[in-house]
Write an enzyme that holds these catalytic residues in place. Structure first.
Site, PDB file in Angstrom:
ATOM      1  N   ASN A   9     -42.576 -62.913 -23.114  1.00  0.00           N
ATOM      2  CA  ASN A   9     -41.100 -63.403 -22.958  1.00  0.00           C
ATOM      3  C   ASN A   9     -41.014 -64.712 -22.675  1.00  0.00           C
ATOM      4  OD1 ASN A   9     -38.509 -63.474 -22.202  1.00  0.00           O
ATOM      5  ND2 ASN A   9     -38.583 -62.246 -20.235  1.00  0.00           N
ATOM      6  N   TRP A  10     -40.630 -65.380 -23.646  1.00  0.00           N
ATOM      7  CA  TRP A  10     -40.480 -66.862 -23.470  1.00  0.00           C
ATOM      8  C   TRP A  10     -39.316 -67.492 -22.622  1.00  0.00           C
ATOM      9  CZ3 TRP A  10     -41.598 -69.390 -28.677  1.00  0.00           C
ATOM     10  CH2 TRP A  10     -42.797 -69.012 -29.448  1.00  0.00           C
ATOM     11  N   LYS A  11     -38.582 -66.481 -22.455  1.00  0.00           N
ATOM     12  CA  LYS A  11     -37.135 -66.748 -21.539  1.00  0.00           C
ATOM     13  C   LYS A  11     -36.438 -67.970 -22.298  1.00  0.00           C
ATOM     14  CE  LYS A  11     -39.315 -64.771 -17.648  1.00  0.00           C
ATOM     15  NZ  LYS A  11     -39.341 -64.819 -16.171  1.00  0.00           N
ATOM     16  N   HIS A  98     -33.730 -56.814 -18.418  1.00  0.00           N
ATOM     17  CA  HIS A  98     -34.518 -57.804 -17.601  1.00  0.00           C
ATOM     18  C   HIS A  98     -33.729 -58.254 -16.315  1.00  0.00           C
ATOM     19  CE1 HIS A  98     -36.944 -61.114 -16.125  1.00  0.00           C
ATOM     20  NE2 HIS A  98     -37.859 -60.919 -17.032  1.00  0.00           N
ATOM     21  N   GLU A 100     -33.631 -60.767 -14.671  1.00  0.00           N
ATOM     22  CA  GLU A 100     -32.719 -61.992 -14.541  1.00  0.00           C
ATOM     23  C   GLU A 100     -31.406 -61.681 -15.452  1.00  0.00           C
ATOM     24  OE1 GLU A 100     -35.785 -64.270 -16.808  1.00  0.00           O
ATOM     25  OE2 GLU A 100     -36.903 -64.119 -14.950  1.00  0.00           O
ATOM     26  N   GLU A 170     -41.181 -54.165 -13.944  1.00  0.00           N
ATOM     27  CA  GLU A 170     -41.391 -55.540 -13.351  1.00  0.00           C
ATOM     28  C   GLU A 170     -40.763 -55.630 -11.930  1.00  0.00           C
ATOM     29  OE1 GLU A 170     -41.690 -58.220 -16.845  1.00  0.00           O
ATOM     30  OE2 GLU A 170     -39.625 -58.428 -16.372  1.00  0.00           O
ATOM     31  N   GLY A 176     -42.466 -64.579 -11.789  1.00  0.00           N
ATOM     32  CA  GLY A 176     -42.432 -65.709 -11.672  1.00  0.00           C
ATOM     33  C   GLY A 176     -42.680 -66.508 -10.237  1.00  0.00           C
ATOM     34  N   SER A 216     -45.851 -61.927 -12.915  1.00  0.00           N
ATOM     35  CA  SER A 216     -47.082 -62.836 -12.644  1.00  0.00           C
ATOM     36  C   SER A 216     -48.343 -62.239 -13.216  1.00  0.00           C
ATOM     37  CB  SER A 216     -47.242 -63.219 -11.067  1.00  0.00           C
ATOM     38  OG  SER A 216     -46.021 -63.788 -10.638  1.00  0.00           O
ATOM     39  N   GLY A 237     -44.420 -63.341 -18.764  1.00  0.00           N
ATOM     40  CA  GLY A 237     -43.507 -64.619 -18.910  1.00  0.00           C
ATOM     41  C   GLY A 237     -44.291 -65.831 -19.055  1.00  0.00           C
ATOM     42  N   GLY A 238     -44.345 -66.405 -17.714  1.00  0.00           N
ATOM     43  CA  GLY A 238     -45.185 -67.796 -17.737  1.00  0.00           C
ATOM     44  C   GLY A 238     -46.274 -67.956 -18.705  1.00  0.00           C
TER      45      GLY A 238
END
Ligand code: PEP
Length: 254
Positions: A9-11, A98, A100, A170, A176, A216, A237-238
């Protein structure tokens, strides 16, 4: 048997140009294939076309996913993207729910359920996220919180092919933050998710649905999660923003 899945997920990261470079880098890293592991890359919507072109040109062994969708077919919904638009551009997966989007954009389980139905009607595989905030975890209510999300998010869904519906657990406090849940924490909730899916859809279907862990997850910890019975992969993610670290996670899953 469930194929493992590693989804990135590049967000809201990577311009169109940067996205193309990242996808090219990943295609190179994974040039020898991904074995039985299904790999999905979910760039921002304006990058989808560029990444689709890289996948086609490089015959890259990963699929394209979006990060969001709207459930209507078309019309006056400024800023939104319809399922058909995603299909047309080559996206075969879409992240929904998600934390977010639930948090910053106030998305509800009812909306997430509508999105899942719209995607499935168009042959797009939802990667449906769930997970508890820190205060719920600290109160020891995380399993019931997530089970409730699963029930609402799947209400009225028809799952003919269990490989076409994916759940990502998640825990919000681990996203993150560098704070990972332990593999046992992940198994506890992923196991409860599968049990709930079995109650809703039957054991055979539940046994075919991939349940991913996200929060993470990194090259150095992903193997520990994957050892667990009900953890079928990771939503990343990251660590998906660099071709080498994401590829290392795919290789750890192979
Ligand atoms: C995510 O937001 O889906 C996620 C898992 O992020 P990170 O890996 O950066 O915690």
């Amino acid at each position: 048997m469930r194929n493992r899945m590693i989804a990135g997920n590049w967000k809201m990261n990577k311009t169109y140009t940067e996205g193309v470079v990242l996808a090219q880098g990943l295609a190179k890293e994974l040039a020898d294939g991904t074995g039985d592991v299904d790999v999905v890359v979910c760039p921002p919507s304006v990058d989808l076309k560029g990444v689709a072109e890289v996948i086609e040109q490089e015959k890259a062994p990963f699929a394209l996913g979006a990060q969001n969708v709207y459930w209507e077919e078309s019309g006056a919904y400024t800023g939104e993207t319809a399922p058909d638009m995603l299909t047309n551009i080559g996206a075969t997966y879409c992240i929904i729910g998600h934390s977010e989007r639930r948090g910053y954009f106030h998305e509800t389980d009812e909306e997430i359920n509508k999105k899942a139905k719209a995607l499935m009607a168009h042959g797009i595989v939802p990667i449906s996220c769930c997970g508890e905030p820190l205060e719920v975890r600290e109160a020891g209510k995380h399993v019931e919180f997530v089970v409730d999300q699963i029930k609402k998010d799947t209400e009225g869904l028809k799952i003919d092919d269990p490989s076409k519906y994916v759940v990502a657990y998640e825990p919000i406090w681990a996203i993150g933050t560098g704070k990972t849940a332990t593999a046992d924490d992940a198994q506890e909730v992923c196991g409860a998710i599968r049990k709930t899916l079995a109650e809703i859809f039957g054991k055979e279907t539940a046994d075919g649905i991939r349940v991913l862990y996200g929060g993470s997850a990194k090259p150095n910890n992903v193997a520990g999660f994957l050892e667990k019975e009900d953890v079928d992969g990771a939503l990343v993610g990251g660590a998906s923003l660099k071709a080498d670290s994401f590829a290392a996670m795919v290789k750890a899953a192979m």
